[in-house]
Write a protein that holds these residues in place. Sequence first.
Motif, PDB file in Angstrom:
ATOM      1  N   THR A 209       0.841  -1.189   0.000  1.00 21.43           N
ATOM      2  CA  THR A 209       0.000   0.000   0.000  1.00 21.43           C
ATOM      3  C   THR A 209       0.873   1.235   0.000  1.00 21.43           C
TER       4      THR A 209
ATOM      5  N   GLU B 284       0.560   5.076   0.827  1.00 22.01           N
ATOM      6  CA  GLU B 284      -0.327   5.785   1.740  1.00 22.01           C
ATOM      7  C   GLU B 284      -1.447   6.521   1.004  1.00 22.01           C
ATOM      8  N   GLY B 285      -2.667   6.347   1.490  1.00 22.44           N
ATOM      9  CA  GLY B 285      -3.819   6.999   0.887  1.00 22.44           C
ATOM     10  C   GLY B 285      -4.507   6.172  -0.160  1.00 22.44           C
ATOM     11  N   GLU B 286      -4.030   4.931  -0.402  1.00 19.47           N
ATOM     12  CA  GLU B 286      -4.623   4.065  -1.416  1.00 19.47           C
ATOM     13  C   GLU B 286      -5.080   2.763  -0.795  1.00 19.47           C
ATOM     14  N   HIS B 287      -5.854   2.013  -1.552  1.00 19.60           N
ATOM     15  CA  HIS B 287      -6.271   0.692  -1.119  1.00 19.60           C
ATOM     16  C   HIS B 287      -5.128  -0.295  -1.352  1.00 19.60           C
TER      17      HIS B 287
ATOM     18  N   SER C 257       2.547   3.455   9.911  1.00 16.98           N
ATOM     19  CA  SER C 257       2.980   4.716   9.305  1.00 16.98           C
ATOM     20  C   SER C 257       3.701   5.582  10.331  1.00 16.98           C
TER      21      SER C 257
ATOM     22  N   GLU D 177       4.990   9.599  10.023  1.00 19.53           N
ATOM     23  CA  GLU D 177       4.440  10.610  10.931  1.00 19.53           C
ATOM     24  C   GLU D 177       5.546  11.369  11.640  1.00 19.53           C
TER      25      GLU D 177
ATOM     26  N   ARG E  24       6.922  13.829   9.066  1.00 21.25           N
ATOM     27  CA  ARG E  24       6.016  14.958   8.833  1.00 21.25           C
ATOM     28  C   ARG E  24       6.015  15.947   9.996  1.00 21.25           C
TER      29      ARG E  24
ATOM     30  N   ILE F  95       5.658  10.238   2.533  1.00 20.32           N
ATOM     31  CA  ILE F  95       4.626   9.275   2.180  1.00 20.32           C
ATOM     32  C   ILE F  95       5.100   7.886   2.589  1.00 20.32           C
TER      33      ILE F  95
ATOM     34  N   LYS G 288       2.732  10.956  -6.072  1.00 20.53           N
ATOM     35  CA  LYS G 288       1.844  11.478  -5.041  1.00 20.53           C
ATOM     36  C   LYS G 288       2.497  12.576  -4.202  1.00 20.53           C
TER      37      LYS G 288
END
Length: 302
Positions: A13, A15-18, A128, A132, A135, A142, A163
Amino acid sequence: MCTTCGCGPGDVTVEGEHPHHGHQHDHGHGHVHEHAHEHGHGHQHSAAPEHSHAPGVSNTRMVQIEQDILSKNNAYAAHNRQVLSEQGIFTLNLVSSPGSGKTTLLCKTITLLAGQAVAVIEGDQQTSQDAERIRATGAPAIQINTGKGCHLDAHMVGHAMEKLHLQDGSLLMIENVGNLVCPAAFDLGEAHKVVILSVTEGEDKPIKYPDMFRAASVMLLNKVDLLPHLNYDVSAAIGFARRVNPNIRVIQLSATSGEGMQEWLEFLREGVRKAVSLRRETVASLQARIAQLEAQLQRPMA
Protein backbone atom coordinates in the motif's frame (compact mmCIF):
# COMPACT_ATOMS: atom_id res chain seq x y z
CA MET A 1 8.77 -16.11 -3.11
CA CYS A 2 12.15 -14.53 -2.36
CA THR A 3 14.92 -17.07 -2.91
CA THR A 4 17.00 -15.62 -0.10
CA CYS A 5 14.72 -14.70 2.79
CA GLY A 6 11.47 -16.50 1.98
CA CYS A 7 9.17 -13.46 2.03
CA GLY A 8 6.07 -13.25 -0.16
CA PRO A 9 4.59 -10.35 -2.14
CA GLY A 10 1.96 -9.47 0.50
CA ASP A 11 -0.32 -6.44 0.19
CA VAL A 12 1.61 -3.34 -0.85
CA THR A 13 0.00 0.00 0.00
CA VAL A 14 1.13 3.49 -0.88
CA GLU A 15 -0.33 5.78 1.74
CA GLY A 16 -3.82 7.00 0.89
CA GLU A 17 -4.62 4.06 -1.42
CA HIS A 18 -6.27 0.69 -1.12
CA PRO A 19 -4.01 -2.37 -0.81
CA HIS A 20 -2.62 -3.83 -4.02
CA HIS A 21 -2.23 -7.57 -3.66
CA GLY A 22 0.88 -8.78 -5.41
CA HIS A 23 1.79 -5.12 -6.09
CA GLN A 24 -0.20 -4.34 -9.20
CA HIS A 25 -0.72 -0.64 -9.99
CA ASP A 26 -2.69 0.82 -12.85
CA HIS A 27 -0.12 2.85 -14.77
CA GLY A 28 -1.37 1.77 -18.15
CA HIS A 29 0.86 -1.27 -18.05
CA GLY A 30 0.94 -4.43 -16.02
CA HIS A 31 3.43 -5.14 -13.27
CA VAL A 32 3.32 -8.21 -11.12
CA HIS A 33 5.94 -8.43 -8.38
CA GLU A 34 6.66 -12.17 -8.38
CA HIS A 35 9.28 -11.44 -5.71
CA ALA A 36 11.99 -13.87 -6.60
CA HIS A 37 15.25 -12.12 -7.24
CA GLU A 38 18.99 -12.33 -7.27
CA HIS A 39 21.06 -10.16 -4.97
CA GLY A 40 23.89 -7.92 -6.05
CA HIS A 41 25.08 -5.82 -8.96
CA GLY A 42 27.72 -6.82 -11.42
CA HIS A 43 29.37 -9.56 -9.42
CA GLN A 44 29.44 -13.31 -9.64
CA HIS A 45 27.49 -15.61 -7.38
CA SER A 46 28.87 -18.88 -6.12
CA ALA A 47 27.78 -22.10 -7.78
CA ALA A 48 24.04 -22.71 -7.70
CA PRO A 49 22.75 -25.14 -5.08
CA GLU A 50 21.77 -28.62 -6.20
CA HIS A 51 18.14 -28.03 -5.23
CA SER A 52 15.75 -25.15 -5.78
CA HIS A 53 14.67 -22.92 -2.90
CA ALA A 54 11.10 -23.10 -4.22
CA PRO A 55 9.58 -26.62 -4.30
CA GLY A 56 8.62 -27.64 -7.83
CA VAL A 57 10.62 -24.84 -9.47
CA SER A 58 13.89 -25.76 -11.17
CA ASN A 59 17.05 -23.71 -10.66
CA THR A 60 16.96 -22.72 -14.33
CA ARG A 61 13.40 -21.43 -14.05
CA MET A 62 14.21 -19.62 -10.80
CA VAL A 63 17.14 -17.82 -12.42
CA GLN A 64 14.89 -16.81 -15.33
CA ILE A 65 12.27 -15.43 -12.94
CA GLU A 66 14.94 -13.48 -11.06
CA GLN A 67 16.32 -12.01 -14.27
CA ASP A 68 12.84 -11.04 -15.50
CA ILE A 69 11.99 -9.29 -12.23
CA LEU A 70 15.24 -7.34 -12.08
CA SER A 71 14.89 -6.38 -15.73
CA LYS A 72 11.40 -4.97 -15.10
CA ASN A 73 12.60 -3.20 -11.97
CA ASN A 74 15.54 -1.65 -13.81
CA ALA A 75 13.19 -0.25 -16.45
CA TYR A 76 11.11 1.44 -13.75
CA ALA A 77 14.29 2.66 -12.05
CA ALA A 78 15.53 4.20 -15.31
CA HIS A 79 12.22 6.06 -15.66
CA ASN A 80 12.43 7.30 -12.05
CA ARG A 81 16.00 8.47 -12.62
CA GLN A 82 15.01 10.38 -15.76
CA VAL A 83 12.14 12.13 -13.96
CA LEU A 84 14.38 13.04 -11.02
CA SER A 85 17.15 14.28 -13.32
CA GLU A 86 14.74 16.48 -15.28
CA GLN A 87 13.67 18.11 -12.01
CA GLY A 88 17.19 18.46 -10.61
CA ILE A 89 16.37 16.28 -7.59
CA PHE A 90 19.16 14.61 -5.60
CA THR A 91 17.95 11.22 -4.41
CA LEU A 92 19.36 8.81 -1.84
CA ASN A 93 18.30 5.27 -0.97
CA LEU A 94 18.97 4.75 2.76
CA VAL A 95 19.46 1.09 3.65
CA SER A 96 20.33 -0.66 6.91
CA SER A 97 19.31 -3.34 9.34
CA PRO A 98 16.43 -2.49 11.74
CA GLY A 99 17.40 -0.24 14.63
CA SER A 100 20.36 1.50 12.98
CA GLY A 101 18.82 4.92 13.60
CA LYS A 102 17.71 5.80 10.05
CA THR A 103 14.56 7.70 11.02
CA THR A 104 16.21 9.62 13.85
CA LEU A 105 19.01 10.58 11.48
CA LEU A 106 16.49 11.69 8.84
CA CYS A 107 14.60 13.86 11.32
CA LYS A 108 17.81 15.54 12.54
CA THR A 109 19.03 16.01 8.96
CA ILE A 110 15.80 17.68 7.85
CA THR A 111 15.89 20.03 10.84
CA LEU A 112 19.50 21.04 10.14
CA LEU A 113 18.83 21.54 6.41
CA ALA A 114 16.50 24.46 7.10
CA GLY A 115 15.66 26.20 3.84
CA GLN A 116 16.37 23.15 1.67
CA ALA A 117 13.29 21.44 0.23
CA VAL A 118 13.31 17.82 1.40
CA ALA A 119 10.81 15.00 0.84
CA VAL A 120 10.87 11.47 2.20
CA ILE A 121 9.53 8.10 1.06
CA GLU A 122 9.23 5.71 4.00
CA GLY A 123 9.31 1.94 3.55
CA ASP A 124 8.11 -0.44 6.27
CA GLN A 125 6.23 -3.69 6.29
CA GLN A 126 3.54 -2.21 8.54
CA THR A 127 2.51 1.07 10.29
CA SER A 128 2.98 4.72 9.30
CA GLN A 129 4.84 5.74 12.47
CA ASP A 130 8.06 6.70 10.70
CA ALA A 131 6.27 8.84 8.10
CA GLU A 132 4.44 10.61 10.93
CA ARG A 133 7.76 11.34 12.64
CA ILE A 134 9.10 12.81 9.40
CA ARG A 135 6.02 14.96 8.83
CA ALA A 136 6.38 16.33 12.35
CA THR A 137 9.59 18.04 11.13
CA GLY A 138 7.59 19.87 8.46
CA ALA A 139 8.83 17.80 5.51
CA PRO A 140 6.37 15.99 3.22
CA ALA A 141 6.53 12.22 3.57
CA ILE A 142 4.63 9.27 2.18
CA GLN A 143 4.52 5.78 3.66
CA ILE A 144 4.80 2.59 1.65
CA ASN A 145 3.82 -0.56 3.53
CA THR A 146 5.18 -3.67 1.85
CA GLY A 147 3.20 -6.24 3.84
CA LYS A 148 5.25 -9.42 3.69
CA GLY A 149 7.67 -7.82 1.22
CA CYS A 150 11.24 -7.28 2.39
CA HIS A 151 12.23 -4.23 0.32
CA LEU A 152 11.04 -1.36 -1.83
CA ASP A 153 11.17 -1.62 -5.60
CA ALA A 154 11.33 1.04 -8.29
CA HIS A 155 7.65 0.74 -9.22
CA MET A 156 6.51 1.41 -5.65
CA VAL A 157 8.86 4.39 -5.43
CA GLY A 158 7.72 5.83 -8.76
CA HIS A 159 4.12 5.68 -7.60
CA ALA A 160 5.04 7.42 -4.34
CA MET A 161 6.96 10.10 -6.25
CA GLU A 162 3.82 10.95 -8.23
CA LYS A 163 1.84 11.48 -5.04
CA LEU A 164 4.54 13.61 -3.37
CA HIS A 165 4.56 16.28 -6.14
CA LEU A 166 8.31 16.81 -5.72
CA GLN A 167 9.79 20.30 -6.03
CA ASP A 168 12.50 21.07 -8.57
CA GLY A 169 15.92 21.24 -6.95
CA SER A 170 14.85 19.30 -3.88
CA LEU A 171 16.37 16.45 -1.90
CA LEU A 172 14.52 13.12 -1.89
CA MET A 173 15.48 10.55 0.72
CA ILE A 174 14.07 7.03 0.53
CA GLU A 175 14.15 5.08 3.79
CA ASN A 176 14.09 1.46 2.69
CA VAL A 177 12.74 -1.47 4.69
CA GLY A 178 15.18 -2.51 7.42
CA ASN A 179 17.06 -5.35 5.71
CA LEU A 180 20.71 -5.78 4.70
CA VAL A 181 19.98 -8.40 2.03
CA CYS A 182 17.22 -7.81 -0.53
CA PRO A 183 17.43 -4.01 -1.01
CA ALA A 184 20.98 -4.41 -2.32
CA ALA A 185 19.70 -5.83 -5.61
CA PHE A 186 16.98 -3.28 -6.35
CA ASP A 187 17.80 0.02 -8.05
CA LEU A 188 15.14 2.61 -7.21
CA GLY A 189 16.47 5.38 -9.47
CA GLU A 190 18.63 6.90 -6.73
CA ALA A 191 21.94 8.72 -7.12
CA HIS A 192 23.48 6.76 -4.25
CA LYS A 193 22.73 3.90 -1.93
CA VAL A 194 23.73 4.98 1.57
CA VAL A 195 24.20 2.12 4.03
CA ILE A 196 23.86 2.98 7.71
CA LEU A 197 25.78 0.86 10.20
CA SER A 198 25.44 1.69 13.89
CA VAL A 199 28.14 1.03 16.45
CA THR A 200 25.63 -1.09 18.37
CA GLU A 201 25.94 -3.67 15.58
CA GLY A 202 28.89 -5.95 14.84
CA GLU A 203 32.02 -4.64 13.12
CA ASP A 204 31.83 -7.57 10.70
CA LYS A 205 28.46 -6.62 9.16
CA PRO A 206 30.12 -5.51 5.88
CA ILE A 207 31.64 -8.95 5.26
CA LYS A 208 28.53 -10.77 6.47
CA TYR A 209 26.35 -8.78 4.05
CA PRO A 210 28.82 -7.91 1.27
CA ASP A 211 26.25 -7.29 -1.49
CA MET A 212 24.79 -4.33 0.39
CA PHE A 213 28.13 -2.70 1.19
CA ARG A 214 29.34 -3.36 -2.35
CA ALA A 215 26.25 -1.67 -3.80
CA ALA A 216 26.50 1.38 -1.51
CA SER A 217 28.49 4.52 -2.35
CA VAL A 218 28.49 5.82 1.22
CA MET A 219 28.56 4.20 4.67
CA LEU A 220 27.35 6.19 7.65
CA LEU A 221 28.80 4.85 10.89
CA ASN A 222 26.05 6.01 13.22
CA LYS A 223 25.64 6.44 16.99
CA VAL A 224 29.33 7.19 17.55
CA ASP A 225 28.33 9.06 20.73
CA LEU A 226 27.93 5.61 22.30
CA LEU A 227 31.52 4.50 21.61
CA PRO A 228 32.79 5.31 25.15
CA HIS A 229 30.28 2.79 26.48
CA LEU A 230 30.97 0.00 23.97
CA ASN A 231 33.73 -2.37 23.01
CA TYR A 232 33.57 -1.50 19.32
CA ASP A 233 36.49 -1.44 16.88
CA VAL A 234 35.81 1.42 14.46
CA SER A 235 38.91 0.76 12.35
CA ALA A 236 37.90 -2.88 11.93
CA ALA A 237 34.38 -1.92 10.77
CA ILE A 238 35.77 0.53 8.22
CA GLY A 239 38.42 -1.97 7.14
CA PHE A 240 35.81 -4.66 6.52
CA ALA A 241 33.70 -2.19 4.50
CA ARG A 242 36.67 -1.23 2.33
CA ARG A 243 37.66 -4.86 1.87
CA VAL A 244 34.27 -5.34 0.18
CA ASN A 245 34.15 -1.91 -1.49
CA PRO A 246 37.48 -0.04 -1.66
CA ASN A 247 35.76 3.12 -2.94
CA ILE A 248 33.08 3.43 -0.28
CA ARG A 249 32.99 6.80 1.47
CA VAL A 250 32.72 6.57 5.26
CA ILE A 251 31.22 9.30 7.45
CA GLN A 252 31.22 8.81 11.21
CA LEU A 253 28.38 10.64 12.90
CA SER A 254 25.80 10.83 15.64
CA ALA A 255 22.33 12.23 15.09
CA THR A 256 22.04 12.60 18.88
CA SER A 257 25.23 14.53 19.68
CA GLY A 258 25.65 16.16 16.26
CA GLU A 259 29.18 14.81 15.79
CA GLY A 260 30.01 14.37 12.10
CA MET A 261 26.71 15.86 10.94
CA GLN A 262 28.35 18.78 9.12
CA GLU A 263 30.23 16.42 6.80
CA TRP A 264 26.98 14.58 6.06
CA LEU A 265 25.09 17.82 5.44
CA GLU A 266 27.78 19.09 3.08
CA PHE A 267 27.60 15.83 1.14
CA LEU A 268 23.85 16.39 0.73
CA ARG A 269 24.18 20.06 -0.21
CA GLU A 270 26.85 19.27 -2.80
CA GLY A 271 24.65 16.53 -4.25
CA VAL A 272 21.74 18.95 -4.62
CA ARG A 273 24.02 21.57 -6.21
CA LYS A 274 25.28 19.06 -8.78
CA ALA A 275 21.77 17.81 -9.58
CA VAL A 276 20.50 21.37 -10.11
CA SER A 277 23.56 22.28 -12.20
CA LEU A 278 23.16 19.21 -14.40
CA ARG A 279 19.49 20.06 -14.94
CA ARG A 280 20.42 23.61 -16.01
CA GLU A 281 23.05 22.29 -18.42
CA THR A 282 20.54 19.84 -19.88
CA VAL A 283 17.89 22.54 -20.31
CA ALA A 284 20.41 24.91 -21.90
CA SER A 285 21.56 22.17 -24.27
CA LEU A 286 17.99 21.40 -25.29
CA GLN A 287 17.20 25.08 -25.83
CA ALA A 288 20.29 25.49 -27.99
CA ARG A 289 19.31 22.46 -30.04
CA ILE A 290 15.77 23.76 -30.51
CA ALA A 291 17.11 27.14 -31.61
CA GLN A 292 19.41 25.41 -34.08
CA LEU A 293 16.55 23.39 -35.57
CA GLU A 294 14.31 26.48 -35.80
CA ALA A 295 17.08 28.35 -37.63
CA GLN A 296 17.43 25.49 -40.10
CA LEU A 297 13.69 25.52 -40.76
CA GLN A 298 13.75 29.22 -41.52
CA ARG A 299 16.50 28.92 -44.14
CA PRO A 300 15.25 29.15 -47.75
CA MET A 301 15.16 25.91 -49.65
CA ALA A 302 18.09 25.52 -52.07
